[in-house]
Design an enzyme around this catalytic site. Structure first.
Site, PDB file in Angstrom:
ATOM      1  N   TYR A  62       9.635  27.048   7.796  1.00  0.00           N
ATOM      2  CA  TYR A  62      11.234  26.450   9.071  1.00  0.00           C
ATOM      3  C   TYR A  62      11.838  26.948   7.854  1.00  0.00           C
ATOM      4  O   TYR A  62      13.384  27.909   7.655  1.00  0.00           O
ATOM      5  CB  TYR A  62      11.178  26.287   9.677  1.00  0.00           C
ATOM      6  CG  TYR A  62      10.429  26.457  10.960  1.00  0.00           C
ATOM      7  CD1 TYR A  62      11.283  27.077  11.672  1.00  0.00           C
ATOM      8  CD2 TYR A  62       9.155  25.474  10.976  1.00  0.00           C
ATOM      9  CE1 TYR A  62      10.367  26.966  13.288  1.00  0.00           C
ATOM     10  CE2 TYR A  62       8.595  25.974  12.078  1.00  0.00           C
ATOM     11  CZ  TYR A  62       8.745  27.178  13.409  1.00  0.00           C
ATOM     12  OH  TYR A  62       8.191  27.145  14.521  1.00  0.00           O
ATOM     13  N   ASN A  88      15.251  33.873  21.259  1.00  0.00           N
ATOM     14  CA  ASN A  88      15.524  33.884  19.624  1.00  0.00           C
ATOM     15  C   ASN A  88      16.135  32.531  19.159  1.00  0.00           C
ATOM     16  O   ASN A  88      16.512  31.777  19.533  1.00  0.00           O
ATOM     17  CB  ASN A  88      15.619  35.177  19.115  1.00  0.00           C
ATOM     18  CG  ASN A  88      15.500  36.363  19.275  1.00  0.00           C
ATOM     19  OD1 ASN A  88      14.039  36.280  19.938  1.00  0.00           O
ATOM     20  ND2 ASN A  88      15.921  37.382  19.670  1.00  0.00           N
ATOM     21  N   ASP A  90      17.065  32.483  15.619  1.00  0.00           N
ATOM     22  CA  ASP A  90      18.180  33.074  14.686  1.00  0.00           C
ATOM     23  C   ASP A  90      20.080  33.362  15.564  1.00  0.00           C
ATOM     24  O   ASP A  90      19.538  32.961  16.644  1.00  0.00           O
ATOM     25  CB  ASP A  90      17.607  35.056  14.302  1.00  0.00           C
ATOM     26  CG  ASP A  90      17.731  35.767  15.534  1.00  0.00           C
ATOM     27  OD1 ASP A  90      18.755  35.423  16.081  1.00  0.00           O
ATOM     28  OD2 ASP A  90      17.031  36.532  15.272  1.00  0.00           O
ATOM     29  N   HIS A 131      14.809  28.220  22.713  1.00  0.00           N
ATOM     30  CA  HIS A 131      13.581  28.114  22.379  1.00  0.00           C
ATOM     31  C   HIS A 131      14.516  27.362  20.845  1.00  0.00           C
ATOM     32  O   HIS A 131      12.973  27.574  20.309  1.00  0.00           O
ATOM     33  CB  HIS A 131      12.501  29.461  21.529  1.00  0.00           C
ATOM     34  CG  HIS A 131      11.642  29.368  23.184  1.00  0.00           C
ATOM     35  ND1 HIS A 131      11.198  30.457  23.039  1.00  0.00           N
ATOM     36  CD2 HIS A 131      11.496  29.336  23.744  1.00  0.00           C
ATOM     37  CE1 HIS A 131       9.906  30.523  24.009  1.00  0.00           C
ATOM     38  NE2 HIS A 131      10.761  29.415  24.900  1.00  0.00           N
ATOM     39  N   CYS A 174      18.462  11.933   8.763  1.00  0.00           N
ATOM     40  CA  CYS A 174      19.666  12.313   9.150  1.00  0.00           C
ATOM     41  C   CYS A 174      21.127  11.186   9.436  1.00  0.00           C
ATOM     42  O   CYS A 174      21.347  10.597   9.128  1.00  0.00           O
ATOM     43  CB  CYS A 174      18.839  11.615  11.071  1.00  0.00           C
ATOM     44  SG  CYS A 174      20.290  11.609  12.626  1.00  0.00           S
ATOM     45  N   GLY A 191      13.772  43.347  24.667  1.00  0.00           N
ATOM     46  CA  GLY A 191      12.927  43.235  23.397  1.00  0.00           C
ATOM     47  C   GLY A 191      11.614  42.138  23.098  1.00  0.00           C
ATOM     48  O   GLY A 191      11.747  40.892  22.090  1.00  0.00           O
ATOM     49  N   SER A 237       8.457  40.517  24.591  1.00  0.00           N
ATOM     50  CA  SER A 237       6.635  40.570  25.363  1.00  0.00           C
ATOM     51  C   SER A 237       6.659  40.610  26.406  1.00  0.00           C
ATOM     52  O   SER A 237       5.190  40.815  26.918  1.00  0.00           O
ATOM     53  CB  SER A 237       5.701  40.267  23.887  1.00  0.00           C
ATOM     54  OG  SER A 237       5.174  39.015  23.718  1.00  0.00           O
TER      55      SER A 237
HETATM   56  N1  APR Z   1      13.364  47.538  20.320  1.00  0.00           N
HETATM   57  C1  APR Z   1      12.942  46.908  21.289  1.00  0.00           C
HETATM   58  N2  APR Z   1      12.029  46.062  20.907  1.00  0.00           N
HETATM   59  C2  APR Z   1      11.080  45.935  20.303  1.00  0.00           C
HETATM   60  C3  APR Z   1      11.812  46.874  18.971  1.00  0.00           C
HETATM   61  C4  APR Z   1      12.743  47.258  18.953  1.00  0.00           C
HETATM   62  N3  APR Z   1      13.097  47.199  17.783  1.00  0.00           N
HETATM   63  N4  APR Z   1      10.887  46.042  18.515  1.00  0.00           N
HETATM   64  C5  APR Z   1      10.078  45.342  18.757  1.00  0.00           C
HETATM   65  N5  APR Z   1      10.250  45.694  20.285  1.00  0.00           N
HETATM   66  C6  APR Z   1       9.508  44.763  21.311  1.00  0.00           C
HETATM   67  C7  APR Z   1       7.646  44.988  21.406  1.00  0.00           C
HETATM   68  O1  APR Z   1       7.861  45.744  21.806  1.00  0.00           O
HETATM   69  C8  APR Z   1       7.501  43.705  22.306  1.00  0.00           C
HETATM   70  O2  APR Z   1       6.910  43.565  23.166  1.00  0.00           O
HETATM   71  O3  APR Z   1      10.020  43.657  21.379  1.00  0.00           O
HETATM   72  C9  APR Z   1       8.763  42.341  21.642  1.00  0.00           C
HETATM   73  C10 APR Z   1       8.298  41.458  21.088  1.00  0.00           C
HETATM   74  O4  APR Z   1       7.242  40.785  21.463  1.00  0.00           O
HETATM   75  P1  APR Z   1       7.100  39.463  21.037  1.00  0.00           P
HETATM   76  O5  APR Z   1       6.996  39.667  19.315  1.00  0.00           O
HETATM   77  O6  APR Z   1       6.291  38.676  21.527  1.00  0.00           O
HETATM   78  O7  APR Z   1       8.150  38.040  20.651  1.00  0.00           O
HETATM   79  P2  APR Z   1       9.426  37.425  21.784  1.00  0.00           P
HETATM   80  O8  APR Z   1       9.038  37.924  23.116  1.00  0.00           O
HETATM   81  O9  APR Z   1      10.044  36.396  22.054  1.00  0.00           O
HETATM   82  O10 APR Z   1       8.140  36.237  21.891  1.00  0.00           O
HETATM   83  C11 APR Z   1       8.553  34.919  22.565  1.00  0.00           C
HETATM   84  O11 APR Z   1       7.572  33.847  21.914  1.00  0.00           O
HETATM   85  O12 APR Z   1       6.451  32.755  19.822  1.00  0.00           O
HETATM   86  C12 APR Z   1       6.951  32.477  20.848  1.00  0.00           C
HETATM   87  O13 APR Z   1       8.462  31.082  20.871  1.00  0.00           O
HETATM   88  C13 APR Z   1       8.019  32.316  20.254  1.00  0.00           C
HETATM   89  O14 APR Z   1      10.178  33.091  21.008  1.00  0.00           O
HETATM   90  C14 APR Z   1       9.372  33.538  21.132  1.00  0.00           C
HETATM   91  C15 APR Z   1       8.493  34.133  22.231  1.00  0.00           C
END
Ligand code: APR
Length: 230
Positions: A52, A88, A90, A105, A132, A171, A173
């Protein structure tokens, strides 16, 4: 019009922040369960802290992209009628001009004390196990929600989803609950639902409409549409 936007790693991809599940299934070379669980921290605290620390340091080298900036612009017009929820950790939404972002998160730029529960803004490293600032005990961990832990501000998010006229998922999954279930709740409570993602997500068919493309193009275009209709 009340809008709730949920963002995931895909919105920061064009800024150069890697997503979790796209390429090789690894997060920066690690399986998520090896770095993002309380068990991983208990077993290898130094390794997890260093992981991290590296993510936190990497934030200095990335910038918000047009998708973050467009949501900042939308928030300026809608004020409290926009609820921005991100998975996210960030700070690119904030640097893109958004305020009152709900980091369900957690945040890289925050440390959580395991002894007194105090949260402290944090820009440096944690792998040297500093004390802390609240209680003086060296029990600071990243203020991020690991698998098996409860996401932040769920009551507030659920209330926002129940009142929303429009729910937009950007963005993500759709692989991780409870965020993956937000579309069902919003839709059941009467919201129109829209997905903006590079490819159809796992839950894509649950949305009234799904658009595919890079967030840096889709999000500014959608924000322009919303502002033109106000
Ligand atoms: N524009 C739009 N979508 C995009 C782009 C882009 N340029 N690049 C990638 N993606 C999409 C991918 O197709 C995917 O569906 O963004 C999604 C990212 O999915 P993940 O990597 O699974 O991220 P996320 O959904 O944020 O994950 C959820 O899982 O590991 C944990 O805590 C972590 O917050 C995270 C959570």
């Amino acid at each position: 019009m009340k809008i709730v936007v949920l963002t995931g790693a895909g919105i920061s991809a064009e800024s150069g922040v890697p997503t979790f599940r796209d390429a090789d299934g690894l997060w920066e070379g690690h399986r998520v369960e090896d770095v993002a669980t309380p068990e991983a921290y208990d077993a290898k605290p130094s390794m997890v802290q260093k992981f991290y620390d590296a993510r936190r340091a990497a934030l200095a080298g990335v910038e918000p992209n047009p998708a973050h900036v467009a949501l900042g612009r939308l928030g300026e017009v809608l004020g409290s009628d926009l609820g921005l929820v991100t998975q996210n950790i960030d700070d690119l939404h904030e640097r893109g001009g958004s305020h009152d972002v709900i980091h369900m998160h957690g945040e890289l730029l925050s440390a959580l004390c395991r002894a007194c529960d105090r949260r402290t803004p944090w820009h440096g490293e944690l792998s040297d196990f500093p004390s802390c600032p609240g209680c003086g005990i060296p029990e600071l961990r990243p203020d991020v929600v690991w698998f098996g832990e409860v996401p932040y501000q769920m009551d507030r998010i659920q209330g926002m989803l129940m009142r929303a006229d429009l729910f937009v998922s950007i963005g993500t999954s759709g692989a991780v609950y409870p965020a993956a279930g937000f579309v069902q709740l919003a839709r059941a409570c009467g919201a129109r639902t829209l997905e903006l993602n590079l490819v159809p997500s796992e839950g894509s068919e649950q949305f009234h409409e799904a658009r595919q493309g890079p967030a840096g193009e889709l999000v500014p275009a959608w924000v322009d549409e919303v502002l033109a209709e106000l």
